[in-house]
Design a protein around this motif. Sequence first.
Motif: not given
Length: 267
Positions: A241-258
């Motif tokens: 669950g912790a890994v999934a939450t961290a990965v979700a935030w990374i995906v959100i941040a990468v989307f925002a950057v792109r």
Amino acid sequence: MSTTHAATRPARATTTPLSRMTALARAEVILLGRTKGALVAALFVPLVLPVSTAQVTKEMDLAKAGLDTGTLILPASFGFSLLFAVYSVLVGALVVRREELVLKRLRTGELRDVEILAGSALPAVLTGLVQCLLLAAGCSVLLDVSAPSAPHLAVVGLLLGLVMCAALAAATASFTRTGESAQVTPMPLMFVSMMGSGMVYPLELLPDRLASFCELLPLTPVVTLVRGGWTGDLSAYEALGAVATAVAWIVIAVFAVRRWFRWEPRR
């Protein structure tokens, strides 16, 4: 004649993504060394804050949360390093380089966009990594923290935290107009993370509803994984669950950057 000239013409040196990013990282280190405020934030603040946190823990019932001073301070020190040495410093660096047209000039060369961002982030990421390793060694000696029971969880948590903070820094820089405002825009995430991600106050001591909300904050899974790596009491379900939450935030941040990252000065 043209064949002879072609044969004697020196071959153009080939570069690789790694060599290009390394060259950019070296230049970024030089520029960072000239910024005294960023150096203080990156090198000294994360080393001082754990001492202040240790004073606060004296008023907490850590035994109720199944923790002691060491297992609270060590993950917190990792979090402080990620926030100050990686996230905050990188937001300022990206904004200043953008406003000085450095990023725009870099795009006219061989460097790809992802290489520019990765190369710019590399010094801050390496600083955070080395700092976390030193803090782990220091906490082990000064606070009598034993060796991690599940070191793989601590490693995963630290790596996810480094990538996440670099991505969030680029996303924050997207909405930061000037170098002066770069001192302010990172503050909300930093304050919320320090107060709500289990760095200063364990989530186990919070009301259930508030704790459930705080579990979704960006730095919470990092602190959870690092702490679980030392205590060994994190179940596989909780770790995933912790890994999934961290990965979700990374995906959100990468989307925002792109979607929103700006390569030229904001007007």
